[in-house]
Design an enzyme around this catalytic site. Sequence first.
Site, short mmCIF file in Angstrom:
data_model
loop_
_atom_site.label_atom_id
_atom_site.label_comp_id
_atom_site.label_asym_id
_atom_site.label_seq_id
_atom_site.Cartn_x
_atom_site.Cartn_y
_atom_site.Cartn_z
N HIS A 1 97.33 49.69 31.19
CA HIS A 1 97.50 51.08 31.97
C HIS A 1 98.31 50.48 33.29
O HIS A 1 97.80 50.11 34.17
CB HIS A 1 96.49 51.68 32.24
CG HIS A 1 95.74 52.11 31.18
ND1 HIS A 1 95.92 53.26 30.23
CD2 HIS A 1 94.60 51.25 30.57
CE1 HIS A 1 95.15 53.31 29.21
NE2 HIS A 1 94.33 52.24 29.23
N ARG B 1 90.43 56.00 27.51
CA ARG B 1 89.40 55.31 27.64
C ARG B 1 87.91 55.75 27.72
O ARG B 1 86.96 54.69 27.42
CB ARG B 1 89.84 54.09 28.89
CG ARG B 1 90.77 53.08 28.57
CD ARG B 1 91.01 52.57 27.50
NE ARG B 1 92.10 51.82 27.45
CZ ARG B 1 92.47 50.68 26.62
NH1 ARG B 1 91.92 50.55 25.33
NH2 ARG B 1 93.73 50.11 26.66
C1 FAD Z 1 91.69 52.72 21.74
C2 FAD Z 1 92.88 51.87 22.30
C3 FAD Z 1 93.24 50.87 21.42
C4 FAD Z 1 94.28 49.79 21.62
N1 FAD Z 1 94.38 48.82 20.96
C5 FAD Z 1 95.67 48.29 21.18
C6 FAD Z 1 95.83 47.07 20.44
O1 FAD Z 1 95.42 46.78 19.35
N2 FAD Z 1 96.96 46.24 20.97
C7 FAD Z 1 97.69 46.57 21.87
O2 FAD Z 1 98.61 45.87 22.15
N3 FAD Z 1 97.47 47.48 22.47
C8 FAD Z 1 96.44 48.42 22.34
N4 FAD Z 1 96.11 49.26 23.09
C9 FAD Z 1 96.81 49.70 24.38
C10 FAD Z 1 97.99 50.81 24.05
O3 FAD Z 1 98.88 50.36 23.47
C11 FAD Z 1 98.39 51.01 25.51
O4 FAD Z 1 99.05 49.67 26.00
C12 FAD Z 1 97.66 51.47 26.76
O5 FAD Z 1 96.68 52.40 26.00
C13 FAD Z 1 98.14 51.75 27.86
O6 FAD Z 1 98.89 53.06 27.58
P1 FAD Z 1 99.54 53.99 28.54
O7 FAD Z 1 100.22 55.02 27.86
O8 FAD Z 1 98.53 54.56 29.43
O9 FAD Z 1 100.61 52.72 29.19
P2 FAD Z 1 101.56 52.87 30.67
O10 FAD Z 1 102.31 51.60 30.38
O11 FAD Z 1 100.51 53.08 31.74
O12 FAD Z 1 102.58 54.23 30.29
C14 FAD Z 1 102.19 55.28 30.67
C15 FAD Z 1 103.40 56.22 29.90
O13 FAD Z 1 104.33 56.09 30.74
C16 FAD Z 1 105.39 56.39 29.56
N5 FAD Z 1 106.14 54.72 29.30
C17 FAD Z 1 105.49 53.70 29.70
N6 FAD Z 1 106.32 52.46 29.24
C18 FAD Z 1 107.53 53.14 28.71
C19 FAD Z 1 108.33 52.67 28.03
N7 FAD Z 1 108.71 51.34 28.07
N8 FAD Z 1 109.20 53.51 27.33
C20 FAD Z 1 109.12 54.74 27.16
N9 FAD Z 1 107.89 55.36 28.02
C21 FAD Z 1 106.94 54.49 28.67
C22 FAD Z 1 104.68 56.57 28.27
O14 FAD Z 1 104.73 58.08 28.33
C23 FAD Z 1 103.15 55.86 28.41
O15 FAD Z 1 102.44 56.61 27.81
C24 FAD Z 1 95.03 50.39 22.76
C25 FAD Z 1 94.78 51.47 23.80
C26 FAD Z 1 93.54 52.09 23.15
C27 FAD Z 1 93.28 53.50 24.09
#
Ligand code: FAD
Length: 225
Positions: free
Chosen positions: A83, A187
């Site tokens: 995150h 989470r």
């Molecule tokens: C239950 C669960 C299982 C998971 N399993 C895996 C797994 O097996 N393997 C794995 O690698 N990860 C896994 N993850 C991690 C998941 O893929 C995300 O990296 C993590 O949840 C962070 O997400 P976030 O949207 O808060 O990310 P952040 O990076 O905090 O981004 C927040 C938001 O900003 C925007 N954003 C960020 N970066 C970009 C971009 N490059 N382009 C466009 N918009 C963007 C999107 O709207 C994104 O939702 C898992 C997560 C969960 C909750």
Amino acid sequence: MDATRIPIGNDGFVEILETFGSDLTVVNAARVSFEKESNELVKQDIGLINYLAKHDHISPFFHPQIRLRLKMPIFIAREWFRHTIGFARNEISRRYVDSPPSIWTPDCFRERDVNLKQGSKPTEIQDSSVAVNAYNETVEACLKTYNKLLELNVAPEIARSILPQGMYTEFIETGSLAAYVRLCNLRTDSHAQREIQEYANAVCAVIEPHFPHSWKAMMNKKDAV
Ligand SMILES: Cc1cc2nc3c(=O)[nH]c(=O)nc-3n(C[C@H](O)[C@H](O)[C@H](O)COP(=O)(O)OP(=O)(O)OC[C@H]3O[C@@H](n4cnc5c(N)ncnc54)[C@H](O)[C@@H]3O)c2cc1C
């Protein structure tokens, strides 16, 4: 229990250090559009918070900030650090620190669930005592080798490579209210690993009293960043 610091596992915790803003900060960030300001939170302001959350006007929720100190095992921190948007973090460095590492101990060796792509059954494996012994023996061996390498004058940045993923790490994290909503929505979900759910639930518990209306309105909105 001290409401500002919630212990988790054998040596982890979530502690709230400081906050910036309140529900009123969200309201006034939104009201600037109409050149208006509220001096105290009234019923219409709570209605505005609910409206903003409902209609995905999330930028006013970027303004309040929360600073936490967290201690968690490395395998959970790896998930936590995914995150990124809206967060700043600084972490203890084992390049510089060679104090005795603290290692997470599972309270239960949960069974694998073949029907789930990610996850486990809530039930414990049958040979739990065998698993506990194997785990403890390996942890001990890792710590012994780590100390041996330090005795041999190996730099801590190299010696640390032998330490297990269950080792605790500690960091300070500052994030926007919206960023924490997003993290906690993802989470605290039942699909997340139980151990990270515990941390996310603790974060909810320490943040919500500071931003009660915004938190309630924004939780379960997966698109908040
Ligand atoms: C239950 C669960 C299982 C998971 N399993 C895996 C797994 O097996 N393997 C794995 O690698 N990860 C896994 N993850 C991690 C998941 O893929 C995300 O990296 C993590 O949840 C962070 O997400 P976030 O949207 O808060 O990310 P952040 O990076 O905090 O981004 C927040 C938001 O900003 C925007 N954003 C960020 N970066 C970009 C971009 N490059 N382009 C466009 N918009 C963007 C999107 O709207 C994104 O939702 C898992 C997560 C969960 C909750």
